[in-house]
Design a protein around this motif. Structure first.
Motif, PDB file in Angstrom:
ATOM      1  N   ALA A  11       0.836  -1.198   0.000  1.00 24.75           N
ATOM      2  CA  ALA A  11       0.000   0.000   0.000  1.00 24.75           C
ATOM      3  C   ALA A  11       0.872   1.249   0.000  1.00 24.75           C
ATOM      4  CB  ALA A  11      -0.936  -0.003   1.203  1.00 24.75           C
ATOM      5  N   ILE A  12       1.927   1.249   0.837  1.00 29.56           N
ATOM      6  CA  ILE A  12       2.805   2.427   0.878  1.00 29.56           C
ATOM      7  C   ILE A  12       3.486   2.630  -0.478  1.00 29.56           C
ATOM      8  CG2 ILE A  12       4.926   3.347   1.875  1.00 29.56           C
ATOM      9  CD1 ILE A  12       4.082   2.165   4.550  1.00 29.56           C
ATOM     10  N   PHE A  13       3.969   1.544  -1.072  1.00 32.90           N
ATOM     11  CA  PHE A  13       4.616   1.666  -2.384  1.00 32.90           C
ATOM     12  C   PHE A  13       3.636   2.157  -3.442  1.00 32.90           C
ATOM     13  CE2 PHE A  13       7.928  -1.786  -1.199  1.00 32.90           C
ATOM     14  CZ  PHE A  13       8.673  -0.827  -0.542  1.00 32.90           C
ATOM     15  N   LEU A  14       2.416   1.621  -3.397  1.00 33.95           N
ATOM     16  CA  LEU A  14       1.432   1.998  -4.412  1.00 33.95           C
ATOM     17  C   LEU A  14       0.988   3.448  -4.246  1.00 33.95           C
ATOM     18  CD1 LEU A  14      -1.253  -0.733  -5.095  1.00 33.95           C
ATOM     19  CD2 LEU A  14       0.415   0.240  -6.653  1.00 33.95           C
ATOM     20  N   ASP A  15       1.201   3.989  -3.047  1.00 36.64           N
ATOM     21  CA  ASP A  15       0.742   5.343  -2.774  1.00 36.64           C
ATOM     22  C   ASP A  15       1.756   6.398  -3.224  1.00 36.64           C
ATOM     23  OD1 ASP A  15      -1.284   6.979  -1.821  1.00 36.64           O
ATOM     24  OD2 ASP A  15      -0.287   7.272   0.094  1.00 36.64           O
ATOM     25  N   GLN A  16       2.811   5.972  -3.947  1.00 35.07           N
ATOM     26  CA  GLN A  16       3.845   6.921  -4.366  1.00 35.07           C
ATOM     27  C   GLN A  16       3.587   7.426  -5.783  1.00 35.07           C
ATOM     28  OE1 GLN A  16       5.817   7.777  -1.944  1.00 35.07           O
ATOM     29  NE2 GLN A  16       4.836   6.199  -0.693  1.00 35.07           N
ATOM     30  N   LYS A  17       2.372   7.734  -6.091  1.00 31.86           N
ATOM     31  CA  LYS A  17       2.017   8.215  -7.448  1.00 31.86           C
ATOM     32  C   LYS A  17       2.581   7.274  -8.504  1.00 31.86           C
ATOM     33  CE  LYS A  17       2.281  13.006  -6.067  1.00 31.86           C
ATOM     34  NZ  LYS A  17       3.575  13.686  -5.949  1.00 31.86           N
ATOM     35  N   ILE A  18       2.220   6.022  -8.380  1.00 34.49           N
ATOM     36  CA  ILE A  18       2.677   5.026  -9.330  1.00 34.49           C
ATOM     37  C   ILE A  18       1.787   5.098 -10.568  1.00 34.49           C
ATOM     38  CG2 ILE A  18       2.926   2.535  -9.704  1.00 34.49           C
ATOM     39  CD1 ILE A  18       4.972   3.710  -7.766  1.00 34.49           C
ATOM     40  N   ARG A  19       2.451   5.115 -11.750  1.00 37.37           N
ATOM     41  CA  ARG A  19       1.700   5.304 -12.983  1.00 37.37           C
ATOM     42  C   ARG A  19       0.695   4.183 -13.258  1.00 37.37           C
ATOM     43  NH1 ARG A  19       4.877   8.956 -17.000  1.00 37.37           N
ATOM     44  NH2 ARG A  19       6.130   9.305 -15.152  1.00 37.37           N
ATOM     45  N   ILE A  20       1.106   2.955 -12.975  1.00 31.90           N
ATOM     46  CA  ILE A  20       0.242   1.823 -13.330  1.00 31.90           C
ATOM     47  C   ILE A  20      -0.519   1.316 -12.115  1.00 31.90           C
ATOM     48  CG2 ILE A  20       1.365   0.920 -15.408  1.00 31.90           C
ATOM     49  CD1 ILE A  20       3.202  -0.676 -13.534  1.00 31.90           C
ATOM     50  N   GLU A  21      -0.844   2.218 -11.201  1.00 33.11           N
ATOM     51  CA  GLU A  21      -1.470   1.813  -9.942  1.00 33.11           C
ATOM     52  C   GLU A  21      -2.724   0.974 -10.148  1.00 33.11           C
ATOM     53  OE1 GLU A  21      -2.604   4.935  -7.021  1.00 33.11           O
ATOM     54  OE2 GLU A  21      -4.143   3.468  -6.500  1.00 33.11           O
ATOM     55  N   GLY A  22      -3.577   1.431 -11.061  1.00 30.90           N
ATOM     56  CA  GLY A  22      -4.848   0.723 -11.282  1.00 30.90           C
ATOM     57  C   GLY A  22      -4.627  -0.730 -11.670  1.00 30.90           C
ATOM     58  N   LEU A  52      -7.149  -2.343   2.116  1.00 32.07           N
ATOM     59  CA  LEU A  52      -7.564  -1.701   3.364  1.00 32.07           C
ATOM     60  C   LEU A  52      -6.590  -0.581   3.745  1.00 32.07           C
ATOM     61  CD1 LEU A  52      -8.573  -4.717   5.647  1.00 32.07           C
ATOM     62  CD2 LEU A  52     -10.092  -3.112   4.504  1.00 32.07           C
ATOM     63  N   PHE A  53      -5.276  -0.889   3.672  1.00 33.11           N
ATOM     64  CA  PHE A  53      -4.279   0.116   4.052  1.00 33.11           C
ATOM     65  C   PHE A  53      -4.261   1.281   3.066  1.00 33.11           C
ATOM     66  CE2 PHE A  53      -2.184  -3.131   6.781  1.00 33.11           C
ATOM     67  CZ  PHE A  53      -2.182  -2.377   7.935  1.00 33.11           C
ATOM     68  N   LEU A  54      -4.454   0.971   1.783  1.00 29.70           N
ATOM     69  CA  LEU A  54      -4.444   2.037   0.782  1.00 29.70           C
ATOM     70  C   LEU A  54      -5.591   3.009   1.066  1.00 29.70           C
ATOM     71  CD1 LEU A  54      -2.674   2.713  -1.591  1.00 29.70           C
ATOM     72  CD2 LEU A  54      -4.285   1.532  -3.088  1.00 29.70           C
ATOM     73  N   ALA A  55      -6.761   2.466   1.399  1.00 32.26           N
ATOM     74  CA  ALA A  55      -7.890   3.335   1.738  1.00 32.26           C
ATOM     75  C   ALA A  55      -7.550   4.165   2.971  1.00 32.26           C
ATOM     76  CB  ALA A  55      -9.142   2.492   1.983  1.00 32.26           C
ATOM     77  N   GLY A  56      -6.873   3.547   3.950  1.00 30.40           N
ATOM     78  CA  GLY A  56      -6.478   4.274   5.157  1.00 30.40           C
ATOM     79  C   GLY A  56      -5.497   5.398   4.834  1.00 30.40           C
ATOM     80  N   LEU A  57      -4.502   5.091   3.982  1.00 27.37           N
ATOM     81  CA  LEU A  57      -3.504   6.096   3.608  1.00 27.37           C
ATOM     82  C   LEU A  57      -4.153   7.282   2.908  1.00 27.37           C
ATOM     83  CD1 LEU A  57      -0.581   3.884   2.237  1.00 27.37           C
ATOM     84  CD2 LEU A  57      -0.507   5.378   4.217  1.00 27.37           C
ATOM     85  N   ARG A  58      -5.130   6.976   2.043  1.00 25.50           N
ATOM     86  CA  ARG A  58      -5.766   8.052   1.284  1.00 25.50           C
ATOM     87  C   ARG A  58      -6.654   8.911   2.178  1.00 25.50           C
ATOM     88  NH1 ARG A  58      -4.962   5.675  -4.196  1.00 25.50           N
ATOM     89  NH2 ARG A  58      -2.717   5.785  -3.977  1.00 25.50           N
ATOM     90  N   GLY A  59      -6.967   8.384   3.354  1.00 23.26           N
ATOM     91  CA  GLY A  59      -7.857   9.139   4.234  1.00 23.26           C
ATOM     92  C   GLY A  59      -7.116  10.009   5.234  1.00 23.26           C
ATOM     93  N   ILE A  60      -5.773   9.981   5.182  1.00 20.48           N
ATOM     94  CA  ILE A  60      -5.012  10.772   6.161  1.00 20.48           C
ATOM     95  C   ILE A  60      -5.027  12.254   5.772  1.00 20.48           C
ATOM     96  CG2 ILE A  60      -2.697  11.194   7.075  1.00 20.48           C
ATOM     97  CD1 ILE A  60      -2.181   8.230   6.905  1.00 20.48           C
TER      98      ILE A  60
END
Lengths: 303, 296
Positions: A101-112, A185-193
């Motif tokens: 989740a932390i890695f994916l939250d680094q504005k990764i181009r192919i996140e989807g 779950l963590f990605l949703a949490g990170l986006r909510g900070i």
């Protein structure tokens, strides 16, 4: 509702029906819950205090089934396996899920695309997952052969048929199936900070690793909490994966409480023992969810 | 977030570029790890048994053959019959479709009451209902098996539908209740003053805005029921078994030569419906997962 007197806006019939209908709608669900959840639990509890074998008997005999259960070696193997599986499954899924989740939250181009790939195992049945991993871990045709073909001729991998290691294959397959979910779950949490706290820390000159370990990860505490709850719930209930992957074997070396209960209640005709083992499982689940529900309700009341 | 990330920094140093590359590499390797079992499943299902014996897990099929698929679908042996998994696949359909629809609609009506027509004790009722989300189903298996026998639904598809509806209600109610709570009560009150009754408000005001939660709930229930194994293995036998039970029986049949390609083809067939749902409606799938478990 208190302010409006019946008949002012609508006629009395509809006033009554509006008070009655909600209860009527809930009635079937209420009855079915009382019958199929609560009274069934009581029935199972009752049977666990009897000497029921193939057929249920209703004379109470005290704790005899529990005494037999706790003297049963197979039950202890199953409990120990659940402990091994549960702790590894929860720890690995949580750590990997958080990192992804932390890695994916680094504005990764192919996140989807990546998210889709990490999460698709959650759409599969544990039986399908078990079937695939059983083939991958197959001692003669699976990973072992692959490694030997690649030149590691002395490579051996027989966990699936090794009674000391079989439970770890369940961990491998379980982690593969559930990590993506934890990541989500963590990605949703990170986006909510709240961004402003982080910005303030950056202005104060805090380095990124420090921001993560001191601010972001601590603020994900509720997510950690629900993740661990959900994963332990999955672990205690796990049945299909073990059945499909190892069948509880070799022997009963990879049994878990759920497969133990199934085997005693439905294939060996030991109803009392099966009921007692399911009561112990129920107790374990309650011990986990009561604090969870308590904190959920408290946090809801506070905000 | 957006305004900070590991890549952010006023100085785009070599270290940062290295860091970002490392993240991409790690993510892509992990993605490959997640994909490999699916690829192995597909490759193996397209190989002949000779090809499987001589090749290895990740070797490509030398010749693409759909024999294993055909055999898995309608001629492989499961138990005493050799008609493949097609019958069991349709069993799963016959179980899943009605169970999902009925449990979803009851859940919608329940959720509507719990959010918009609260009465004295309704909150307590809701808490009582919620326990159903958490119990390990082992605890209800014995009495349920006995009851299905009593009402003549033991080992039938109807019996399985009933079981899935009963134990799905806690979740579907929770979904709809949590969704309807977010709809302003004023809207309902205004409609009441205009003379709309219980059902009129439900059908004219609530249902039209409920499409997203219907999608979430239907996907969740479809995945749960299609992938169920525990109820299937306990409450059905022989010809009424769902596809998950048939797949497990097929794979664990000990007679004859093991046909790994057929096993894999059957596993893909059993996984296809839920996989398709995930690919078509992944966003809603995720929402259901998080709503169903975080809040549940």
């Amino acid at each position: 509702m208190k302010l409006q007197s019946p008949g002012n806006f609508r006629n009395t019939t509809s006033y009554i029906s509006d008070r009655l209908l909600p209860k009527l709608v809930l009635a079937p669900t209420f009855v079915s819950t009382i019958l199929f959840v609560y009274s069934f639990i009581l029935w199972t509890a009752w049977i666990s205090f009897t000497k029921s074998k193939m057929l249920p008997r209703y004379e109470l005999e005290g704790l005899v089934q529990y005494i037999k259960l706790f003297a049963n070696d197979r039950w202890w193997v199953a409990s120990k396996n659940l402990l091994i599986f549960g702790s590894l499954f929860i720890t690995i899924c949580t750590i990997l899920g958080l990192l992804l989740a932390i890695f994916l939250d680094q504005k990764i181009r192919i996140e989807g695309a990546l998210r889709t790939i990490f999460l698709y195992p959650m759409a599969l049945s544990f039986i399908v997952t078990g079937t695939v991993w059983k083939w991958i871990l197959n001692p003669s045709h699976g990973v072992e052969k692959l490694m030997q073909d690649m030149g590691f001729s002395s490579f051996h991998f027989d966990w699936l048929v090794n009674s000391d290691m079989a439970i770890y294959t369940v961990v491998i397959a379980g982690v593969w199936q559930s990590t993506g979910f934890v990541m989500a779950l963590f990605l949703a949490g990170l986006r909510g900070i709240d961004d402003s706290i982080i910005k303030a820390a950056q202005i104060d000159g805090a380095s990124l690793p420090r921001i993560y370990t001191r601010i972001i990860i601590p603020s994900l505490r509720p997510v950690f909490f629900s993740t661990v709850m959900i994963l332990s719930h999955i672990a205690i209930k796990s049945f299909d994966l073990v059945v499909a992957l190892t069948g509880g074997g070799p022997g009963y070396s990879s049994d878990v409480p759920a497969t133990f209960m199934y085997s005693f209640a439905f294939t060996r005709g030991r109803l009392g023992m099966g009921a007692a083992s399911s009561m112990v499982m129920f107790g374990a689940v309650l011990a986990i969810i009561i604090p969870y529900l308590y904190s959920e309700l408290r946090s809801r009341d506070n905000g | 977030m957006g305004n900070y990330s590991l890549s952010q920094g006023n100085h785009k140093s070599v270290a940062m570029i290295f860091f970002r590359t490392a993240i991409y590499v790690i993510l892509i390797i992990t993605a490959i790890y997640f994909l490999i079992p699916l690829l192995i499943m597909i490759f193996t299902s397209l190989k002949s048994m000779d090809d499987i014996r001589t090749g290895n897990l990740i070797s490509l099929p030398r010749e693409i053959s759909f024999d294993a698929w055909k055999s898995a679908w309608d001629s492989s042996c499961i138990g005493v019959t050799c008609e493949g998994i097609k019958g069991y696949f349709w069993n799963s359909m016959k179980i899943t479709v009605p169970a999902v629809l009925i449990s979803t609609f009851i859940g919608a009506a329940n959720g509507y009451v719990f959010s918009k027509w609260k009465f004295r004790g309704s909150e307590v009722l809701f808490s009582i209902l919620l326990l159903g989300c958490f119990i390990p189903f082992q605890i209800i298996l014995l009495p349920m098996a006995k009851m299905l026998g009593t009402i003549g639904l033991a080992q039938t598809i109807q019996g399985l539908i009933l079981v899935h509806i009963i134990y799905g209600l806690a979740f579907t109610t929770l979904f709809f209740r949590n969704f309807y709570v977010t709809i302003p009560q004023d809207l309902v009150n205004a409609a009441k003053i205009d003379g709309a009754g219980f059902f009129r408000i439900f059908f004219k005001i609530m249902l039209p805005v409920s499409i997203p939660i219907f999608v979430v709930c239907i996907i969740w229930q479809t995945t749960q029921i299609w992938n169920d194994f525990l109820f299937g293995v306990v409450f059905s036998s022989g010809e009424t078994q769902p596809v998950t039970v048939a797949l497990n029986n097929l794979v664990n049949t000990s007679t004859g030569v093991k046909k790994y390609n057929v096993d894999m083809a059957a596993a893909i067939i059993a996984a296809l419906p839920t996989l398709a749902v995930y690919i078509i409606a992944g966003k809603y799938f995720l929402r259901g997962l998080t709503a169903g478990s975080v809040k549940g």
